[in-house]
Design an enzyme around this catalytic site. Structure first.
Site, PDB file in Angstrom:
ATOM      1  N   SER A   6       0.792  -1.230   0.000  1.00  0.00           N
ATOM      2  CA  SER A   6       0.000   0.000   0.000  1.00  0.00           C
ATOM      3  C   SER A   6       0.823   1.280   0.000  1.00  0.00           C
ATOM      4  O   SER A   6       0.304   2.346  -0.322  1.00  0.00           O
ATOM      5  CB  SER A   6      -0.947   0.025   1.211  1.00  0.00           C
ATOM      6  OG  SER A   6      -0.212  -0.061   2.425  1.00  0.00           O
TER       7      SER A   6
ATOM      8  N   ASP B 132      -3.921   7.809   8.138  1.00  0.00           N
ATOM      9  CA  ASP B 132      -4.730   6.860   8.894  1.00  0.00           C
ATOM     10  C   ASP B 132      -3.832   6.155   9.904  1.00  0.00           C
ATOM     11  O   ASP B 132      -2.794   6.701  10.282  1.00  0.00           O
ATOM     12  CB  ASP B 132      -5.484   5.885   7.968  1.00  0.00           C
ATOM     13  CG  ASP B 132      -4.550   5.022   7.111  1.00  0.00           C
ATOM     14  OD1 ASP B 132      -3.353   4.886   7.456  1.00  0.00           O
ATOM     15  OD2 ASP B 132      -5.023   4.479   6.094  1.00  0.00           O
TER      16      ASP B 132
ATOM     17  N   HIS C 108      -0.611   4.805   7.472  1.00  0.00           N
ATOM     18  CA  HIS C 108      -0.107   5.464   6.273  1.00  0.00           C
ATOM     19  C   HIS C 108       0.137   6.960   6.489  1.00  0.00           C
ATOM     20  O   HIS C 108      -0.746   7.659   6.993  1.00  0.00           O
ATOM     21  CB  HIS C 108      -1.081   5.275   5.115  1.00  0.00           C
ATOM     22  CG  HIS C 108      -1.330   3.839   4.779  1.00  0.00           C
ATOM     23  ND1 HIS C 108      -2.469   3.167   5.162  1.00  0.00           N
ATOM     24  CD2 HIS C 108      -0.571   2.947   4.092  1.00  0.00           C
ATOM     25  CE1 HIS C 108      -2.404   1.923   4.733  1.00  0.00           C
ATOM     26  NE2 HIS C 108      -1.267   1.755   4.089  1.00  0.00           N
TER      27      HIS C 108
END
Length: 345
Positions: A40, A320, A323
Protein backbone atom coordinates in the site's frame (compact mmCIF):
# COMPACT_ATOMS: atom_id res chain seq x y z
CA UNK A 1 9.90 33.26 20.03
CA UNK A 2 9.78 29.46 19.96
CA UNK A 3 6.79 29.59 17.63
CA UNK A 4 8.59 31.98 15.29
CA UNK A 5 11.68 29.77 15.26
CA UNK A 6 9.60 26.72 14.39
CA UNK A 7 7.94 28.61 11.55
CA UNK A 8 11.28 29.73 10.14
CA UNK A 9 12.62 26.18 10.34
CA UNK A 10 9.54 24.90 8.56
CA UNK A 11 10.00 27.43 5.73
CA UNK A 12 13.66 26.45 5.35
CA UNK A 13 12.73 22.77 5.15
CA UNK A 14 10.03 23.46 2.59
CA UNK A 15 12.58 25.31 0.47
CA UNK A 16 14.97 22.39 0.85
CA UNK A 17 12.28 19.99 -0.39
CA UNK A 18 11.70 22.18 -3.45
CA UNK A 19 15.45 22.32 -4.06
CA UNK A 20 15.76 18.56 -3.94
CA UNK A 21 12.85 18.14 -6.34
CA UNK A 22 14.51 20.48 -8.81
CA UNK A 23 17.65 18.37 -8.60
CA UNK A 24 15.57 15.28 -9.27
CA UNK A 25 13.85 16.78 -12.30
CA UNK A 26 17.16 17.89 -13.77
CA UNK A 27 18.87 14.60 -13.06
CA UNK A 28 16.15 12.49 -14.67
CA UNK A 29 16.08 12.57 -18.46
CA UNK A 30 17.35 8.96 -18.37
CA UNK A 31 14.32 7.38 -16.69
CA UNK A 32 11.87 6.58 -19.46
CA UNK A 33 9.11 5.19 -17.24
CA UNK A 34 8.26 4.12 -13.70
CA UNK A 35 6.76 0.91 -12.31
CA UNK A 36 5.81 0.01 -8.76
CA UNK A 37 5.38 -3.37 -7.09
CA UNK A 38 4.49 -4.42 -3.58
CA UNK A 39 2.15 -2.99 -0.98
CA UNK A 40 0.00 0.00 0.00
CA UNK A 41 2.94 2.40 0.30
CA UNK A 42 3.10 2.34 -3.52
CA UNK A 43 -0.43 1.22 -4.47
CA UNK A 44 -2.09 3.64 -6.91
CA UNK A 45 -5.42 1.81 -7.14
CA UNK A 46 -4.90 -1.87 -7.93
CA UNK A 47 -7.41 -3.00 -5.28
CA UNK A 48 -10.41 -1.02 -6.52
CA UNK A 49 -12.25 -4.04 -7.93
CA UNK A 50 -11.45 -6.40 -5.06
CA UNK A 51 -13.78 -7.38 -2.24
CA UNK A 52 -11.19 -6.43 0.39
CA UNK A 53 -8.26 -4.05 0.76
CA UNK A 54 -10.08 -1.17 -0.92
CA UNK A 55 -9.85 2.52 -0.12
CA UNK A 56 -11.53 4.05 -3.18
CA UNK A 57 -13.95 6.08 -1.07
CA UNK A 58 -13.81 9.43 0.74
CA UNK A 59 -12.08 10.72 2.76
CA UNK A 60 -9.20 8.94 0.97
CA UNK A 61 -8.09 11.11 -1.93
CA UNK A 62 -9.43 14.29 -0.36
CA UNK A 63 -6.31 16.25 -1.40
CA UNK A 64 -5.56 14.30 -4.59
CA UNK A 65 -5.92 16.21 -7.91
CA UNK A 66 -9.65 16.40 -8.60
CA UNK A 67 -10.32 15.54 -4.93
CA UNK A 68 -11.24 11.98 -5.87
CA UNK A 69 -10.56 8.70 -4.08
CA UNK A 70 -8.45 6.66 -6.49
CA UNK A 71 -7.51 3.73 -4.28
CA UNK A 72 -4.40 5.33 -2.84
CA UNK A 73 -4.02 4.84 0.92
CA UNK A 74 -3.41 8.53 1.44
CA UNK A 75 -5.11 11.91 1.42
CA UNK A 76 -3.27 12.74 -1.82
CA UNK A 77 -0.32 11.45 -3.79
CA UNK A 78 1.83 8.58 -2.54
CA UNK A 79 5.55 7.82 -3.15
CA UNK A 80 4.94 6.24 -6.57
CA UNK A 81 3.40 9.51 -7.78
CA UNK A 82 5.83 11.77 -5.95
CA UNK A 83 8.93 10.00 -7.26
CA UNK A 84 7.52 10.08 -10.81
CA UNK A 85 6.73 13.77 -10.35
CA UNK A 86 10.15 14.61 -8.93
CA UNK A 87 11.91 12.81 -11.78
CA UNK A 88 9.82 14.54 -14.41
CA UNK A 89 8.26 11.31 -15.69
CA UNK A 90 4.58 12.07 -15.03
CA UNK A 91 2.42 13.78 -12.43
CA UNK A 92 0.53 10.69 -11.29
CA UNK A 93 0.96 6.99 -11.99
CA UNK A 94 -2.16 5.00 -12.90
CA UNK A 95 -2.74 1.47 -11.65
CA UNK A 96 -2.35 -1.19 -14.31
CA UNK A 97 -5.97 -2.29 -13.80
CA UNK A 98 -7.34 1.23 -14.29
CA UNK A 99 -10.32 0.79 -16.67
CA UNK A 100 -9.53 3.72 -18.98
CA UNK A 101 -5.76 3.19 -19.24
CA UNK A 102 -4.33 5.05 -22.25
CA UNK A 103 -1.43 4.27 -24.59
CA UNK A 104 0.54 7.19 -23.15
CA UNK A 105 0.12 5.66 -19.69
CA UNK A 106 1.65 2.41 -20.90
CA UNK A 107 4.62 4.21 -22.45
CA UNK A 108 5.56 6.06 -19.24
CA UNK A 109 4.72 3.46 -16.62
CA UNK A 110 2.00 2.06 -14.39
CA UNK A 111 1.59 0.76 -10.86
CA UNK A 112 1.22 -2.91 -9.98
CA UNK A 113 1.49 -2.58 -6.18
CA UNK A 114 -1.49 -3.79 -4.15
CA UNK A 115 -2.40 -2.62 -0.65
CA UNK A 116 -2.15 -5.54 1.75
CA UNK A 117 0.25 -7.50 -0.43
CA UNK A 118 3.57 -8.90 0.70
CA UNK A 119 6.54 -10.87 -0.57
CA UNK A 120 5.45 -13.79 1.64
CA UNK A 121 2.84 -15.73 -0.40
CA UNK A 122 0.80 -16.19 2.78
CA UNK A 123 0.31 -12.44 3.27
CA UNK A 124 -1.66 -11.67 0.13
CA UNK A 125 -3.83 -14.77 0.45
CA UNK A 126 -4.64 -13.86 4.06
CA UNK A 127 -5.77 -10.35 3.12
CA UNK A 128 -7.35 -11.23 -0.23
CA UNK A 129 -5.35 -8.81 -2.37
CA UNK A 130 -3.16 -8.98 -5.48
CA UNK A 131 -0.22 -11.24 -4.66
CA UNK A 132 3.22 -10.23 -5.86
CA UNK A 133 3.33 -13.33 -8.03
CA UNK A 134 0.22 -11.99 -9.78
CA UNK A 135 1.78 -8.53 -9.99
CA UNK A 136 4.67 -10.16 -11.83
CA UNK A 137 2.25 -11.83 -14.23
CA UNK A 138 0.53 -8.50 -14.85
CA UNK A 139 3.95 -7.03 -15.66
CA UNK A 140 4.50 -9.76 -18.24
CA UNK A 141 1.11 -8.96 -19.75
CA UNK A 142 2.03 -5.28 -19.73
CA UNK A 143 5.26 -5.94 -21.62
CA UNK A 144 3.26 -7.70 -24.31
CA UNK A 145 0.98 -4.66 -24.66
CA UNK A 146 3.97 -2.31 -24.70
CA UNK A 147 5.57 -4.26 -27.53
CA UNK A 148 2.32 -3.97 -29.46
CA UNK A 149 2.38 -0.18 -29.08
CA UNK A 150 6.08 0.64 -29.36
CA UNK A 151 7.64 -2.36 -31.09
CA UNK A 152 9.94 -4.91 -29.49
CA UNK A 153 13.19 -2.93 -29.50
CA UNK A 154 11.70 0.28 -28.13
CA UNK A 155 9.77 -1.69 -25.51
CA UNK A 156 13.00 -3.31 -24.33
CA UNK A 157 14.65 0.10 -24.09
CA UNK A 158 11.75 1.55 -22.09
CA UNK A 159 11.87 -1.32 -19.59
CA UNK A 160 15.67 -1.17 -19.26
CA UNK A 161 15.68 2.60 -18.75
CA UNK A 162 12.74 2.73 -16.34
CA UNK A 163 12.81 3.03 -12.56
CA UNK A 164 11.30 0.01 -10.86
CA UNK A 165 10.11 0.53 -7.27
CA UNK A 166 9.41 -2.24 -4.80
CA UNK A 167 7.98 -2.04 -1.28
CA UNK A 168 7.58 -5.26 0.69
CA UNK A 169 7.96 -6.52 4.24
CA UNK A 170 5.48 -4.19 5.94
CA UNK A 171 2.46 -6.51 5.78
CA UNK A 172 4.59 -9.64 6.01
CA UNK A 173 5.98 -8.64 9.39
CA UNK A 174 2.78 -7.03 10.65
CA UNK A 175 0.26 -9.61 9.40
CA UNK A 176 1.92 -12.92 8.57
CA UNK A 177 4.41 -12.84 11.44
CA UNK A 178 3.28 -10.64 14.33
CA UNK A 179 -0.42 -11.42 13.93
CA UNK A 180 -0.17 -14.68 12.00
CA UNK A 181 1.20 -18.18 11.88
CA UNK A 182 4.71 -17.58 10.57
CA UNK A 183 6.05 -17.06 14.09
CA UNK A 184 5.28 -20.74 14.72
CA UNK A 185 7.61 -21.66 11.86
CA UNK A 186 10.40 -19.07 12.14
CA UNK A 187 12.26 -17.05 14.71
CA UNK A 188 12.01 -13.37 13.81
CA UNK A 189 15.61 -13.15 12.47
CA UNK A 190 15.02 -16.29 10.38
CA UNK A 191 11.78 -14.88 9.01
CA UNK A 192 13.48 -11.62 8.06
CA UNK A 193 16.15 -13.60 6.23
CA UNK A 194 13.47 -15.55 4.39
CA UNK A 195 11.71 -12.32 3.39
CA UNK A 196 14.97 -11.05 1.93
CA UNK A 197 15.39 -14.29 -0.03
CA UNK A 198 11.88 -13.93 -1.45
CA UNK A 199 12.53 -10.26 -2.25
CA UNK A 200 15.80 -10.83 -4.08
CA UNK A 201 14.20 -13.68 -6.02
CA UNK A 202 11.42 -11.31 -7.10
CA UNK A 203 13.98 -8.72 -8.18
CA UNK A 204 15.81 -11.42 -10.15
CA UNK A 205 12.57 -12.19 -11.96
CA UNK A 206 12.13 -8.52 -12.86
CA UNK A 207 15.74 -8.44 -14.03
CA UNK A 208 15.07 -11.45 -16.28
CA UNK A 209 12.22 -9.47 -17.86
CA UNK A 210 14.58 -6.64 -18.77
CA UNK A 211 14.41 -4.25 -15.79
CA UNK A 212 17.78 -2.81 -14.83
CA UNK A 213 17.24 0.04 -12.38
CA UNK A 214 15.58 -0.60 -9.06
CA UNK A 215 14.66 1.48 -6.03
CA UNK A 216 13.92 -0.96 -3.20
CA UNK A 217 12.12 0.63 -0.26
CA UNK A 218 12.82 -0.18 3.34
CA UNK A 219 9.88 -0.84 5.62
CA UNK A 220 8.21 2.08 7.34
CA UNK A 221 8.89 2.79 11.00
CA UNK A 222 6.39 0.41 12.59
CA UNK A 223 6.95 1.78 16.07
CA UNK A 224 6.03 5.32 15.06
CA UNK A 225 2.67 4.49 13.48
CA UNK A 226 -0.46 5.52 15.40
CA UNK A 227 -1.39 1.82 15.62
CA UNK A 228 1.77 1.21 17.66
CA UNK A 229 1.64 4.24 19.95
CA UNK A 230 -0.07 4.38 23.29
CA UNK A 231 -2.67 7.04 24.02
CA UNK A 232 -1.50 10.33 25.42
CA UNK A 233 1.20 11.17 22.88
CA UNK A 234 3.82 8.54 23.63
CA UNK A 235 7.12 8.22 21.82
CA UNK A 236 7.73 5.73 19.04
CA UNK A 237 7.91 2.09 20.14
CA UNK A 238 11.58 1.19 20.25
CA UNK A 239 10.93 -2.55 20.18
CA UNK A 240 8.83 -2.36 17.01
CA UNK A 241 11.37 -0.13 15.31
CA UNK A 242 14.26 -2.43 16.23
CA UNK A 243 12.44 -5.24 14.43
CA UNK A 244 12.04 -3.08 11.34
CA UNK A 245 15.71 -2.12 11.48
CA UNK A 246 16.75 -5.77 11.64
CA UNK A 247 14.82 -6.54 8.48
CA UNK A 248 15.98 -3.37 6.71
CA UNK A 249 19.64 -4.10 7.42
CA UNK A 250 19.28 -7.60 6.00
CA UNK A 251 17.42 -6.25 2.98
CA UNK A 252 20.12 -3.66 2.33
CA UNK A 253 22.77 -6.39 2.44
CA UNK A 254 20.71 -8.59 0.13
CA UNK A 255 20.40 -5.78 -2.41
CA UNK A 256 24.16 -5.15 -2.26
CA UNK A 257 24.79 -8.85 -2.92
CA UNK A 258 22.42 -8.79 -5.88
CA UNK A 259 24.18 -5.67 -7.20
CA UNK A 260 27.50 -7.54 -7.16
CA UNK A 261 25.90 -10.36 -9.13
CA UNK A 262 24.48 -7.99 -11.78
CA UNK A 263 26.97 -5.17 -12.43
CA UNK A 264 24.95 -4.04 -15.46
CA UNK A 265 22.04 -3.17 -13.16
CA UNK A 266 21.56 -0.48 -10.53
CA UNK A 267 19.93 -1.73 -7.34
CA UNK A 268 19.52 1.04 -4.78
CA UNK A 269 18.19 0.82 -1.23
CA UNK A 270 15.61 3.54 -0.51
CA UNK A 271 15.64 4.21 3.23
CA UNK A 272 12.20 5.57 4.14
CA UNK A 273 12.50 4.29 7.72
CA UNK A 274 14.99 6.88 8.98
CA UNK A 275 13.30 10.05 7.72
CA UNK A 276 9.93 8.81 9.01
CA UNK A 277 11.42 8.22 12.47
CA UNK A 278 12.91 11.72 12.38
CA UNK A 279 9.60 13.30 11.40
CA UNK A 280 7.46 11.31 13.83
CA UNK A 281 9.89 11.92 16.72
CA UNK A 282 10.18 15.67 16.06
CA UNK A 283 6.95 16.65 14.28
CA UNK A 284 7.05 20.34 15.17
CA UNK A 285 10.44 20.74 13.53
CA UNK A 286 8.86 19.67 10.23
CA UNK A 287 5.75 21.81 10.55
CA UNK A 288 3.40 19.14 11.94
CA UNK A 289 1.19 19.35 15.01
CA UNK A 290 0.17 15.71 15.43
CA UNK A 291 2.21 12.50 15.07
CA UNK A 292 0.24 10.28 17.42
CA UNK A 293 -3.01 9.67 15.54
CA UNK A 294 -4.20 9.64 11.97
CA UNK A 295 -5.99 12.59 10.40
CA UNK A 296 -8.78 10.16 9.61
CA UNK A 297 -9.26 6.89 11.41
CA UNK A 298 -7.23 7.90 14.45
CA UNK A 299 -5.77 4.46 15.18
CA UNK A 300 -7.68 2.56 12.48
CA UNK A 301 -8.35 2.66 8.75
CA UNK A 302 -10.51 5.53 7.47
CA UNK A 303 -14.20 4.67 7.39
CA UNK A 304 -16.26 5.81 4.38
CA UNK A 305 -17.22 9.48 4.68
CA UNK A 306 -15.78 9.59 8.20
CA UNK A 307 -17.10 12.69 10.01
CA UNK A 308 -14.07 12.64 12.31
CA UNK A 309 -11.48 13.46 9.66
CA UNK A 310 -9.25 16.39 10.60
CA UNK A 311 -9.78 19.64 8.65
CA UNK A 312 -6.13 20.02 7.58
CA UNK A 313 -4.07 16.92 6.78
CA UNK A 314 -0.89 18.98 6.45
CA UNK A 315 -0.74 19.29 10.24
CA UNK A 316 -0.67 15.48 10.65
CA UNK A 317 2.25 13.11 10.08
CA UNK A 318 -0.13 10.20 9.45
CA UNK A 319 -3.30 10.04 7.39
CA UNK A 320 -4.73 6.86 8.89
CA UNK A 321 -3.46 4.34 11.43
CA UNK A 322 -0.41 3.29 9.39
CA UNK A 323 -0.11 5.46 6.27
CA UNK A 324 1.60 8.88 6.19
CA UNK A 325 0.01 11.98 4.71
CA UNK A 326 1.11 13.35 1.34
CA UNK A 327 3.07 16.08 3.10
CA UNK A 328 5.03 13.49 5.07
CA UNK A 329 5.66 11.46 1.94
CA UNK A 330 6.94 14.56 0.14
CA UNK A 331 9.55 15.16 2.82
CA UNK A 332 10.58 11.48 2.78
CA UNK A 333 10.80 11.30 -1.01
CA UNK A 334 12.92 14.47 -1.13
CA UNK A 335 15.29 12.97 1.43
CA UNK A 336 15.52 9.65 -0.41
CA UNK A 337 16.09 11.12 -3.88
CA UNK A 338 18.65 13.60 -2.61
CA UNK A 339 20.67 10.73 -1.17
CA UNK A 340 20.26 8.13 -3.94
CA UNK A 341 19.90 9.76 -7.39
CA UNK A 342 23.66 9.80 -7.95
CA UNK A 343 23.69 6.01 -7.54
CA UNK A 344 21.83 5.62 -10.82
CA UNK A 345 24.37 7.54 -12.90
Amino acid sequence: MASASSFILFILQACACLFFYNIGAQANKTFSAIFSFGDSILDTGMNNNLLSGRCNYPPYGRDFPGKVATGRFCNGKNPTDLIAEALGIKDTVPAYLKPDLQSDDLLTGVGFASGGSGIDPLTSSTLGVVAMSQQLQYFKDYIGKLKGIAGEEKAKAIIANSLVLMSAGNNDIGVSYNAGMRKLEYTFPAYCAQLVTWSTTFLEQLYALGARRFGVLSTVAFGCEPSARLTGGSACSMAANLGAQMYNNLLKAGIASLQSKHPDAKLVFFDIFTPLVNIASNPQQFGFQNANSGCCGGTSICLPFSPFTCPDASTYVFWDFVHPTEKTYRIIVSDVLNKTLSSFS
